[in-house]
Scaffold this motif. Structure first.
Motif, PDB file in Angstrom:
ATOM      1  N   ARG A  30      -6.818  -2.011  15.411  1.00  0.00           N
ATOM      2  CA  ARG A  30      -6.053  -2.644  14.336  1.00  0.00           C
ATOM      3  C   ARG A  30      -6.986  -3.516  13.493  1.00  0.00           C
ATOM      4  O   ARG A  30      -7.829  -4.236  14.029  1.00  0.00           O
ATOM      5  CB  ARG A  30      -4.930  -3.503  14.897  1.00  0.00           C
ATOM      6  N   ARG A  31      -6.822  -3.447  12.204  1.00  0.00           N
ATOM      7  CA  ARG A  31      -7.689  -4.141  11.262  1.00  0.00           C
ATOM      8  C   ARG A  31      -7.725  -5.644  11.497  1.00  0.00           C
ATOM      9  O   ARG A  31      -8.765  -6.275  11.441  1.00  0.00           O
ATOM     10  CB  ARG A  31      -7.195  -3.827   9.851  1.00  0.00           C
ATOM     11  N   ARG A  32      -6.578  -6.235  11.766  1.00  0.00           N
ATOM     12  CA  ARG A  32      -6.483  -7.689  11.916  1.00  0.00           C
ATOM     13  C   ARG A  32      -7.064  -8.194  13.234  1.00  0.00           C
ATOM     14  O   ARG A  32      -7.317  -9.384  13.372  1.00  0.00           O
ATOM     15  CB  ARG A  32      -5.039  -8.136  11.805  1.00  0.00           C
ATOM     16  N   GLU A  33      -7.258  -7.310  14.204  1.00  0.00           N
ATOM     17  CA  GLU A  33      -7.749  -7.736  15.518  1.00  0.00           C
ATOM     18  C   GLU A  33      -9.196  -7.330  15.768  1.00  0.00           C
ATOM     19  O   GLU A  33      -9.755  -7.651  16.807  1.00  0.00           O
ATOM     20  CB  GLU A  33      -6.845  -7.159  16.603  1.00  0.00           C
ATOM     21  N   LEU A  34      -9.798  -6.644  14.816  1.00  0.00           N
ATOM     22  CA  LEU A  34     -11.173  -6.171  14.955  1.00  0.00           C
ATOM     23  C   LEU A  34     -12.113  -7.108  14.208  1.00  0.00           C
ATOM     24  O   LEU A  34     -11.812  -7.537  13.097  1.00  0.00           O
ATOM     25  CB  LEU A  34     -11.288  -4.752  14.376  1.00  0.00           C
ATOM     26  N   ASP A  35     -13.235  -7.438  14.833  1.00  0.00           N
ATOM     27  CA  ASP A  35     -14.210  -8.288  14.171  1.00  0.00           C
ATOM     28  C   ASP A  35     -15.615  -7.866  14.576  1.00  0.00           C
ATOM     29  O   ASP A  35     -15.836  -7.409  15.705  1.00  0.00           O
ATOM     30  CB  ASP A  35     -13.985  -9.754  14.544  1.00  0.00           C
ATOM     31  N   ILE A  36     -16.542  -8.011  13.639  1.00  0.00           N
ATOM     32  CA  ILE A  36     -17.954  -7.766  13.925  1.00  0.00           C
ATOM     33  C   ILE A  36     -18.555  -9.109  14.333  1.00  0.00           C
ATOM     34  O   ILE A  36     -18.603 -10.041  13.537  1.00  0.00           O
ATOM     35  CB  ILE A  36     -18.677  -7.171  12.710  1.00  0.00           C
ATOM     36  N   VAL A  37     -19.001  -9.184  15.580  1.00  0.00           N
ATOM     37  CA  VAL A  37     -19.530 -10.433  16.129  1.00  0.00           C
ATOM     38  C   VAL A  37     -21.001 -10.612  15.771  1.00  0.00           C
ATOM     39  O   VAL A  37     -21.436 -11.697  15.402  1.00  0.00           O
ATOM     40  CB  VAL A  37     -19.339 -10.459  17.668  1.00  0.00           C
ATOM     41  N   ALA A  38     -21.787  -9.549  15.910  1.00  0.00           N
ATOM     42  CA  ALA A  38     -23.219  -9.609  15.614  1.00  0.00           C
ATOM     43  C   ALA A  38     -23.666  -8.246  15.109  1.00  0.00           C
ATOM     44  O   ALA A  38     -23.016  -7.231  15.362  1.00  0.00           O
ATOM     45  CB  ALA A  38     -23.997 -10.003  16.858  1.00  0.00           C
ATOM     46  N   ARG A  39     -24.804  -8.274  14.430  1.00  0.00           N
ATOM     47  CA  ARG A  39     -25.299  -7.015  13.855  1.00  0.00           C
ATOM     48  C   ARG A  39     -26.816  -7.051  13.818  1.00  0.00           C
ATOM     49  O   ARG A  39     -27.410  -8.095  13.545  1.00  0.00           O
ATOM     50  CB  ARG A  39     -24.733  -6.884  12.454  1.00  0.00           C
ATOM     51  N   GLU A  46     -26.585  -1.517  14.272  1.00  0.00           N
ATOM     52  CA  GLU A  46     -25.822  -1.637  15.507  1.00  0.00           C
ATOM     53  C   GLU A  46     -24.961  -2.894  15.388  1.00  0.00           C
ATOM     54  O   GLU A  46     -25.491  -3.978  15.136  1.00  0.00           O
ATOM     55  CB  GLU A  46     -26.801  -1.755  16.680  1.00  0.00           C
ATOM     56  N   ALA A  47     -23.668  -2.736  15.506  1.00  0.00           N
ATOM     57  CA  ALA A  47     -22.746  -3.865  15.384  1.00  0.00           C
ATOM     58  C   ALA A  47     -22.045  -4.094  16.716  1.00  0.00           C
ATOM     59  O   ALA A  47     -21.488  -3.165  17.290  1.00  0.00           O
ATOM     60  CB  ALA A  47     -21.715  -3.599  14.299  1.00  0.00           C
ATOM     61  N   ARG A  48     -22.109  -5.318  17.193  1.00  0.00           N
ATOM     62  CA  ARG A  48     -21.342  -5.688  18.375  1.00  0.00           C
ATOM     63  C   ARG A  48     -19.982  -6.152  17.871  1.00  0.00           C
ATOM     64  O   ARG A  48     -19.888  -7.091  17.088  1.00  0.00           O
ATOM     65  CB  ARG A  48     -22.055  -6.798  19.148  1.00  0.00           C
ATOM     66  N   CYS A  49     -18.945  -5.449  18.282  1.00  0.00           N
ATOM     67  CA  CYS A  49     -17.593  -5.707  17.781  1.00  0.00           C
ATOM     68  C   CYS A  49     -16.720  -6.292  18.880  1.00  0.00           C
ATOM     69  O   CYS A  49     -16.947  -6.056  20.067  1.00  0.00           O
ATOM     70  CB  CYS A  49     -16.962  -4.411  17.284  1.00  0.00           C
ATOM     71  N   SER A  50     -15.718  -7.016  18.454  1.00  0.00           N
ATOM     72  CA  SER A  50     -14.752  -7.594  19.375  1.00  0.00           C
ATOM     73  C   SER A  50     -13.362  -7.112  18.986  1.00  0.00           C
ATOM     74  O   SER A  50     -12.999  -7.130  17.800  1.00  0.00           O
ATOM     75  CB  SER A  50     -14.819  -9.120  19.287  1.00  0.00           C
ATOM     76  N   TYR A  51     -12.608  -6.684  19.988  1.00  0.00           N
ATOM     77  CA  TYR A  51     -11.238  -6.234  19.748  1.00  0.00           C
ATOM     78  C   TYR A  51     -10.377  -6.636  20.930  1.00  0.00           C
ATOM     79  O   TYR A  51     -10.607  -6.201  22.064  1.00  0.00           O
ATOM     80  CB  TYR A  51     -11.188  -4.715  19.552  1.00  0.00           C
TER      81      TYR A  51
END
Length: 137
Positions: free
Chosen positions: A75-84, A98-103
């Motif tokens: 879901r768009r609202r719950e996804l975030d890119i933490v580091a890249r 490379e993106a470390r994502c949080s969901y």
């Protein structure tokens, strides 16, 4: 002998049909607006696929599949890119991002072309206001 020939021809036709469906699916996914090639590392292995933006979700389709449904959906609202970070691979002429994502409290790694992850960040930041939190005064 005739039965063996019929069986071999049937197997060959089935293999050709499956190959045609596989390549049709990949072609259809690549043609979508907002789709990009990427890989996801969640758990112990990397999974190659095609991600596709929808209005409210980022859908991920595995490459090695015949399914028309996404194997993962964030879901768009719950996804975030933490580091890249940018990685230079020996066999690849262009650097890979490379993106470390949080969901929902879980983290995973998404790799793609640098421009594709720029687009992902823009898509996340351009989300419309949440109707459940906005108020008109």
């Amino acid at each position: 002998m005739r039965l063996v020939i019929v069986a071999v021809v049937t197997v060959m036709i089935a293999a050709l049909v499956l190959a045609a469906l596989f390549f049709w699916r990949l072609h259809a996914l690549h043609r979508r607006v907002g789709s990009f090639e990427c890989s996801v590392h969640a758990g112990t292995r990397w999974i190659s696929g095609i991600a596709d933006y929808t209005r409210d979700h980022l859908d991920f389709y595995e490459v090695v599949s015949l399914s028309l449904r996404p194997s993962r959906r964030w879901r768009r609202r719950e996804l975030d890119i933490v580091a890249r970070r940018l990685r230079h691979l020996q066999d690849h002429p262009e650097p890979i991002s490379e993106a470390r994502c949080s969901y929902r409290g879980e983290e995973f790694v998404l790799t793609a072309a640098d421009g594709a992850l720029d687009g992902l960040r823009s898509w996340l930041e351009a989300a419309p206001p949440d109707p459940s939190t906005s108020r008109i005064v």
